[in-house]
Design a protein around this motif. Structure first.
Motif, PDB file in Angstrom:
ATOM      1  N   TYR A 303       0.832  -1.212   0.000  1.00 38.47           N
ATOM      2  CA  TYR A 303       0.000   0.000   0.000  1.00 38.47           C
ATOM      3  C   TYR A 303       0.862   1.256   0.000  1.00 38.47           C
ATOM      4  CZ  TYR A 303      -3.041   3.686   1.820  1.00 38.47           C
ATOM      5  OH  TYR A 303      -3.708   4.873   2.015  1.00 38.47           O
ATOM      6  N   TYR A 304       1.874   1.282   0.851  1.00 33.66           N
ATOM      7  CA  TYR A 304       2.727   2.473   0.917  1.00 33.66           C
ATOM      8  C   TYR A 304       3.611   2.619  -0.316  1.00 33.66           C
ATOM      9  CZ  TYR A 304       1.128   3.079   5.669  1.00 33.66           C
ATOM     10  OH  TYR A 304       0.322   3.293   6.767  1.00 33.66           O
ATOM     11  N   ARG A 305       3.936   1.501  -0.968  1.00 33.47           N
ATOM     12  CA  ARG A 305       4.679   1.587  -2.229  1.00 33.47           C
ATOM     13  C   ARG A 305       3.823   2.150  -3.353  1.00 33.47           C
ATOM     14  NH1 ARG A 305      10.171   1.568  -3.192  1.00 33.47           N
ATOM     15  NH2 ARG A 305      11.173   0.347  -1.545  1.00 33.47           N
ATOM     16  N   LEU A 306       2.547   1.792  -3.325  1.00 25.71           N
ATOM     17  CA  LEU A 306       1.639   2.263  -4.373  1.00 25.71           C
ATOM     18  C   LEU A 306       1.169   3.692  -4.137  1.00 25.71           C
ATOM     19  CD1 LEU A 306      -0.645  -0.886  -4.763  1.00 25.71           C
ATOM     20  CD2 LEU A 306       1.068  -0.101  -6.398  1.00 25.71           C
ATOM     21  N   ASN A 307       1.013   4.037  -2.863  1.00 32.49           N
ATOM     22  CA  ASN A 307       0.373   5.300  -2.496  1.00 32.49           C
ATOM     23  C   ASN A 307       1.359   6.472  -2.497  1.00 32.49           C
ATOM     24  OD1 ASN A 307      -2.007   6.651  -1.782  1.00 32.49           O
ATOM     25  ND2 ASN A 307      -1.433   6.659   0.373  1.00 32.49           N
ATOM     26  N   VAL A 308       2.247   6.490  -3.481  1.00 33.15           N
ATOM     27  CA  VAL A 308       3.224   7.589  -3.578  1.00 33.15           C
ATOM     28  C   VAL A 308       2.502   8.891  -3.931  1.00 33.15           C
ATOM     29  CG1 VAL A 308       5.250   8.454  -4.800  1.00 33.15           C
ATOM     30  CG2 VAL A 308       5.062   6.019  -4.233  1.00 33.15           C
ATOM     31  N   PHE A 309       1.615   8.806  -4.910  1.00 29.69           N
ATOM     32  CA  PHE A 309       0.889   9.982  -5.347  1.00 29.69           C
ATOM     33  C   PHE A 309      -0.569   9.569  -5.582  1.00 29.69           C
ATOM     34  CE2 PHE A 309      -0.633  13.408  -7.975  1.00 29.69           C
ATOM     35  CZ  PHE A 309       0.103  14.521  -7.560  1.00 29.69           C
ATOM     36  N   PRO A 310      -1.424   9.707  -4.579  1.00 27.17           N
ATOM     37  CA  PRO A 310      -2.821   9.300  -4.737  1.00 27.17           C
ATOM     38  C   PRO A 310      -3.648  10.354  -5.472  1.00 27.17           C
ATOM     39  CG  PRO A 310      -2.454  10.099  -2.515  1.00 27.17           C
ATOM     40  CD  PRO A 310      -1.121  10.154  -3.207  1.00 27.17           C
ATOM     41  N   ILE A 311      -4.579   9.881  -6.277  1.00 32.37           N
ATOM     42  CA  ILE A 311      -5.567  10.743  -6.935  1.00 32.37           C
ATOM     43  C   ILE A 311      -6.948  10.171  -6.642  1.00 32.37           C
ATOM     44  CG2 ILE A 311      -6.478  11.585  -9.137  1.00 32.37           C
ATOM     45  CD1 ILE A 311      -3.705  11.532 -10.276  1.00 32.37           C
ATOM     46  N   GLU A 312      -7.767  10.947  -5.973  1.00 25.88           N
ATOM     47  CA  GLU A 312      -9.122  10.505  -5.663  1.00 25.88           C
ATOM     48  C   GLU A 312     -10.080  11.038  -6.722  1.00 25.88           C
ATOM     49  OE1 GLU A 312     -10.640  10.629  -1.758  1.00 25.88           O
ATOM     50  OE2 GLU A 312      -8.684  10.366  -0.797  1.00 25.88           O
ATOM     51  N   VAL A 313     -10.818  10.123  -7.340  1.00 29.09           N
ATOM     52  CA  VAL A 313     -11.754  10.499  -8.394  1.00 29.09           C
ATOM     53  C   VAL A 313     -13.107  10.817  -7.754  1.00 29.09           C
ATOM     54  CG1 VAL A 313     -12.720   9.853 -10.624  1.00 29.09           C
ATOM     55  CG2 VAL A 313     -10.578   8.829  -9.842  1.00 29.09           C
ATOM     56  N   PRO A 314     -13.645  11.994  -7.966  1.00 31.12           N
ATOM     57  CA  PRO A 314     -14.930  12.337  -7.345  1.00 31.12           C
ATOM     58  C   PRO A 314     -16.068  11.521  -7.936  1.00 31.12           C
ATOM     59  CG  PRO A 314     -14.282  14.035  -8.910  1.00 31.12           C
ATOM     60  CD  PRO A 314     -13.116  13.099  -8.794  1.00 31.12           C
ATOM     61  N   ALA A 315     -17.018  11.162  -7.092  1.00 28.03           N
ATOM     62  CA  ALA A 315     -18.231  10.500  -7.568  1.00 28.03           C
ATOM     63  C   ALA A 315     -19.060  11.498  -8.371  1.00 28.03           C
ATOM     64  CB  ALA A 315     -19.032   9.970  -6.385  1.00 28.03           C
ATOM     65  N   LEU A 316     -19.878  11.003  -9.284  1.00 33.61           N
ATOM     66  CA  LEU A 316     -20.672  11.890 -10.125  1.00 33.61           C
ATOM     67  C   LEU A 316     -21.646  12.718  -9.297  1.00 33.61           C
ATOM     68  CD1 LEU A 316     -21.355  12.909 -12.910  1.00 33.61           C
ATOM     69  CD2 LEU A 316     -22.860  10.936 -13.238  1.00 33.61           C
ATOM     70  N   ARG A 317     -22.152  12.171  -8.192  1.00 35.06           N
ATOM     71  CA  ARG A 317     -23.091  12.934  -7.349  1.00 35.06           C
ATOM     72  C   ARG A 317     -22.424  14.149  -6.707  1.00 35.06           C
ATOM     73  NH1 ARG A 317     -22.081   8.156  -4.866  1.00 35.06           N
ATOM     74  NH2 ARG A 317     -20.785   8.206  -2.997  1.00 35.06           N
ATOM     75  N   ASP A 318     -21.087  14.147  -6.661  1.00 37.71           N
ATOM     76  CA  ASP A 318     -20.355  15.275  -6.089  1.00 37.71           C
ATOM     77  C   ASP A 318     -19.949  16.297  -7.137  1.00 37.71           C
ATOM     78  OD1 ASP A 318     -20.494  14.129  -3.545  1.00 37.71           O
ATOM     79  OD2 ASP A 318     -18.671  12.943  -3.872  1.00 37.71           O
ATOM     80  N   ARG A 319     -20.319  16.050  -8.392  1.00 37.16           N
ATOM     81  CA  ARG A 319     -20.006  17.020  -9.449  1.00 37.16           C
ATOM     82  C   ARG A 319     -21.124  17.033 -10.492  1.00 37.16           C
ATOM     83  NH1 ARG A 319     -16.854  14.930 -14.134  1.00 37.16           N
ATOM     84  NH2 ARG A 319     -16.633  12.688 -13.987  1.00 37.16           N
ATOM     85  N   THR A 320     -22.339  17.146 -10.010  1.00 31.16           N
ATOM     86  CA  THR A 320     -23.492  17.094 -10.915  1.00 31.16           C
ATOM     87  C   THR A 320     -23.493  18.247 -11.915  1.00 31.16           C
ATOM     88  OG1 THR A 320     -24.826  18.231  -9.235  1.00 31.16           O
ATOM     89  CG2 THR A 320     -24.957  15.830  -9.304  1.00 31.16           C
ATOM     90  N   GLU A 321     -22.776  19.327 -11.618  1.00 28.13           N
ATOM     91  CA  GLU A 321     -22.711  20.429 -12.572  1.00 28.13           C
ATOM     92  C   GLU A 321     -22.006  20.023 -13.866  1.00 28.13           C
ATOM     93  OE1 GLU A 321     -19.552  21.653  -9.414  1.00 28.13           O
ATOM     94  OE2 GLU A 321     -21.133  20.143  -9.649  1.00 28.13           O
ATOM     95  N   ASP A 322     -21.302  18.862 -13.840  1.00 32.07           N
ATOM     96  CA  ASP A 322     -20.639  18.373 -15.050  1.00 32.07           C
ATOM     97  C   ASP A 322     -21.567  17.553 -15.938  1.00 32.07           C
ATOM     98  OD1 ASP A 322     -18.186  19.511 -14.484  1.00 32.07           O
ATOM     99  OD2 ASP A 322     -17.447  17.764 -13.391  1.00 32.07           O
ATOM    100  N   ILE A 323     -22.757  17.239 -15.463  1.00 34.79           N
ATOM    101  CA  ILE A 323     -23.648  16.353 -16.215  1.00 34.79           C
ATOM    102  C   ILE A 323     -23.967  16.889 -17.611  1.00 34.79           C
ATOM    103  CG2 ILE A 323     -26.028  15.474 -16.284  1.00 34.79           C
ATOM    104  CD1 ILE A 323     -25.714  14.728 -13.357  1.00 34.79           C
ATOM    105  N   PRO A 324     -24.287  18.192 -17.800  1.00 31.03           N
ATOM    106  CA  PRO A 324     -24.526  18.665 -19.178  1.00 31.03           C
ATOM    107  C   PRO A 324     -23.346  18.419 -20.112  1.00 31.03           C
ATOM    108  CG  PRO A 324     -25.315  20.292 -17.589  1.00 31.03           C
ATOM    109  CD  PRO A 324     -24.559  19.257 -16.806  1.00 31.03           C
ATOM    110  N   ILE A 325     -22.138  18.639 -19.617  1.00 26.92           N
ATOM    111  CA  ILE A 325     -20.945  18.416 -20.444  1.00 26.92           C
ATOM    112  C   ILE A 325     -20.775  16.929 -20.738  1.00 26.92           C
ATOM    113  CG2 ILE A 325     -18.439  18.676 -20.551  1.00 26.92           C
ATOM    114  CD1 ILE A 325     -18.696  21.064 -18.696  1.00 26.92           C
ATOM    115  N   LEU A 326     -20.976  16.087 -19.722  1.00 29.60           N
ATOM    116  CA  LEU A 326     -20.837  14.645 -19.903  1.00 29.60           C
ATOM    117  C   LEU A 326     -21.880  14.116 -20.879  1.00 29.60           C
ATOM    118  CD1 LEU A 326     -20.187  13.639 -16.187  1.00 29.60           C
ATOM    119  CD2 LEU A 326     -18.556  13.419 -18.059  1.00 29.60           C
ATOM    120  N   VAL A 327     -23.108  14.615 -20.764  1.00 27.55           N
ATOM    121  CA  VAL A 327     -24.179  14.176 -21.673  1.00 27.55           C
ATOM    122  C   VAL A 327     -23.815  14.500 -23.108  1.00 27.55           C
ATOM    123  CG1 VAL A 327     -26.541  14.678 -22.402  1.00 27.55           C
ATOM    124  CG2 VAL A 327     -26.057  14.201 -19.995  1.00 27.55           C
ATOM    125  N   ARG A 328     -23.341  15.720 -23.339  1.00 31.18           N
ATOM    126  CA  ARG A 328     -22.965  16.113 -24.696  1.00 31.18           C
ATOM    127  C   ARG A 328     -21.847  15.212 -25.228  1.00 31.18           C
ATOM    128  NH1 ARG A 328     -21.477  21.112 -23.924  1.00 31.18           N
ATOM    129  NH2 ARG A 328     -23.480  22.061 -24.423  1.00 31.18           N
TER     130      ARG A 328
END
Length: 487
Positions: A303-328
């Motif tokens: 875990y510590y070898r892999l977790n050098v640079f973590p990137i957490e991907v937000p769930a879609l419910r936390d960025r609903t303002e992106d839905i129009p762009i995603l739909v297009r």
């Protein structure tokens, strides 16, 4: 670039016809032969990304041996009925990459095809040795990291920061959030972009085959190992290896991956000679690895070898303002893949922005594909959505910016847009001014009453005429105190 090819050996004509039609629909070239005439398929392996073999063929073991000898590094997949999946002999299992049950859903087939190796090495002229012609796996319309929300802008910032380093990246996020899209974005932004990007789903490959898939094996290393086979590390040399769902990797394999990360060397199965590797590792998982560590299912040191640079991907419910762009973007990808098209009204987009999206972007993509089938080339209104998306109430006064992303309208200009039409006559504002809220309220009330009169008081029919959900119309009837109408 020509379409990727699939070789298919099958004696079951009905299964062959069904399977081939689906593969051709998703734009693969399929070459079919029966078990007595399959040899000609292997005359040219250029652009072949997989070999499927139907189950139930006479002399299956000898056939699989012959296929394996000719396949070299190309994945061999056994197609079998679900009821017979557990009855495949071990001798057959050792000669194939995996078993795939048929019939299957489109999503299952797409997942299988998307997880084929991105880079394949072809055997060339025997006198000149290996001809290393590399090509990238076809990506459906080039998935991109779409969105303009603060959460996605932050992810892009992290990608820019780490792309040109050699650091191992751990991508964390729920299923369907687009972790592979981020991994590909990292690869394309790095100095390794001209080298292979090789993904492998660690949870989709049986534990006993995973070591051979990752590190390759020598001829004779185990029963059925009739030829030397390169693993994903070797295929990814100089490029990026994406270890998807690493949280599902068996503990014994975790030890071997840890050693590769520490020493940058590995051995093929059946060979004690260490091979050096220059591979960028990107790992991803939907699991909470810290919780997995406490449950003794994941190694803390890995875990510590892999977790050098973590990137957490937000769930879609936390960025609903992106839905129009995603739909297009999703609609554009459907059109590019010749899988139809559809247009969404602003009211539909507002409803979709209220949903919590447990399946994230994958769920949204599946919905767009479904709507393109249900209303091909048409305008989708609220009533056209599946029931689970119609239960929401749009906040009063919610404004939707339809001119985001390069000032392009959300809906396709070629589709009917009745819900977006402007009134033919615009009322002139009187010199003394007017109460806009009151004016619009009176206008809405009048239009609702007209619709009810037109539909003889049937609320469901009036709602359809006004292109809104019945529950929304009922709320407006109560709001305007139209009690004389049966809701």
């Amino acid at each position: 670039m020509s379409l990727p090819r699939i070789l298919y050996i099958e004696d079951n004509q009905s299964r062959s016809k069904e399977f081939v039609s689906i593969l051709e629909f998703v734009e693969y070239r399929v070459e079919v032969a029966n078990s007595s005439s399959f040899s000609d398929l292997f005359d040219d392996l250029e652009d072949v990304i997989a070999i499927f073999v139907g189950n139930g063929i006479d002399k299956q073991a000898s056939l699989m041996t012959a296929v394996q000898e000719r396949a070299h590094t190309i994945p061999v997949i056994l197609l079998t009925e679900k009821a017979n999946e557990s009855q495949v002999p071990t001798a057959i299992q050792e000669k194939i990459s995996q078993i795939f049950s048929w019939p299957a859903t489109f999503a299952e087939l797409k997942n299988l095809l998307d997880n084929l190796p991105t880079t394949l090495l072809r055997h060339g002229n025997p006198r000149t040795g290996m001809d290393r012609r590399v090509y990238q796996r076809r990506m459906t319309s080039g998935p991109r990291l779409e969105g303009n929300s603060p959460a996605i802008r932050y992810v892009r910032k992290l990608i820019d920061q780490v792309a040109n380093s050699a650091a191992t990246v751990l991508i964390l996020g729920e299923s369907g959030t687009g972790k592979e899209v981020i991994a590909r974005s990292l690869h394309m932004a790095s100095g390794r972009q001209d080298k292979p990007f090789v993904p492998i789903n660690c949870g989709a490959i049986p534990a006993e085959l995973l070591e051979s898939e990752l590190f390759g094996h020598e001829k004779g290393a185990f029963t059925g190992a009739l030829t030397t086979r390169q693993g994903r590390f070797e295929l990814a040399e100089g490029g990026t290896l994406f270890l998807d769902e690493i949280g599902d990797m068996p503990m014994p394999m975790q030890v071997k991956i840890l050693r590769v990360l520490q020493e940058r060397t590995y051995e093929r199965v059946g060979n004690n000679k260490s091979m050096k590797c220059d591979v960028r590792i990107i790992a991803a998982t939907h699991r909470n690895l810290e919780e997995e560590i406490t449950q003794k299912r994941f190694r803390e040191d890995l875990y510590y070898r892999l977790n050098v640079f973590p990137i957490e991907v937000p769930a879609l419910r936390d960025r609903t303002e992106d839905i129009p762009i995603l739909v297009r973007d999703l609609i554009a990808r459907l059109e590019k893949d010749n899988r139809g098209s559809v247009s969404l009204s602003p009211g539909v987009i507002k409803l979709l922005m209220q949903h919590d999206w447990p399946g994230n972007v994958r769920e949204l993509a599946n919905l767009m594909e479904r709507l393109a089938i249900v209303k091909p080339q048409g305008l989708v209104e609220e009533m056209d959505l599946p029931d689970k998306y119609q239960k929401y109430t749009v906040p009063e006064g919610m404004v939707l910016d339809l001119q985001i992303a390069e000032d392009k309208p959300l809906v396709n200009d070629s589709f009917p847009q009745q819900s977006l039409q402007q009134p033919k006559e615009i009322t002139k504002i009187p010199p003394e001014g007017l109460d806009l809220k009151q004016y619009l309220g009176d206008l809405e009330c009048d239009l609702i009453q007209q619709a009810l009169d037109e539909c003889n008081g049937v609320v469901a029919h009036a709602a359809k005429l006004l292109k809104m959900r019945r529950t929304t119309l009922v709320e407006k009837l109560r709001k305007y105190d139209l009690r004389n109408v049966e809701a």
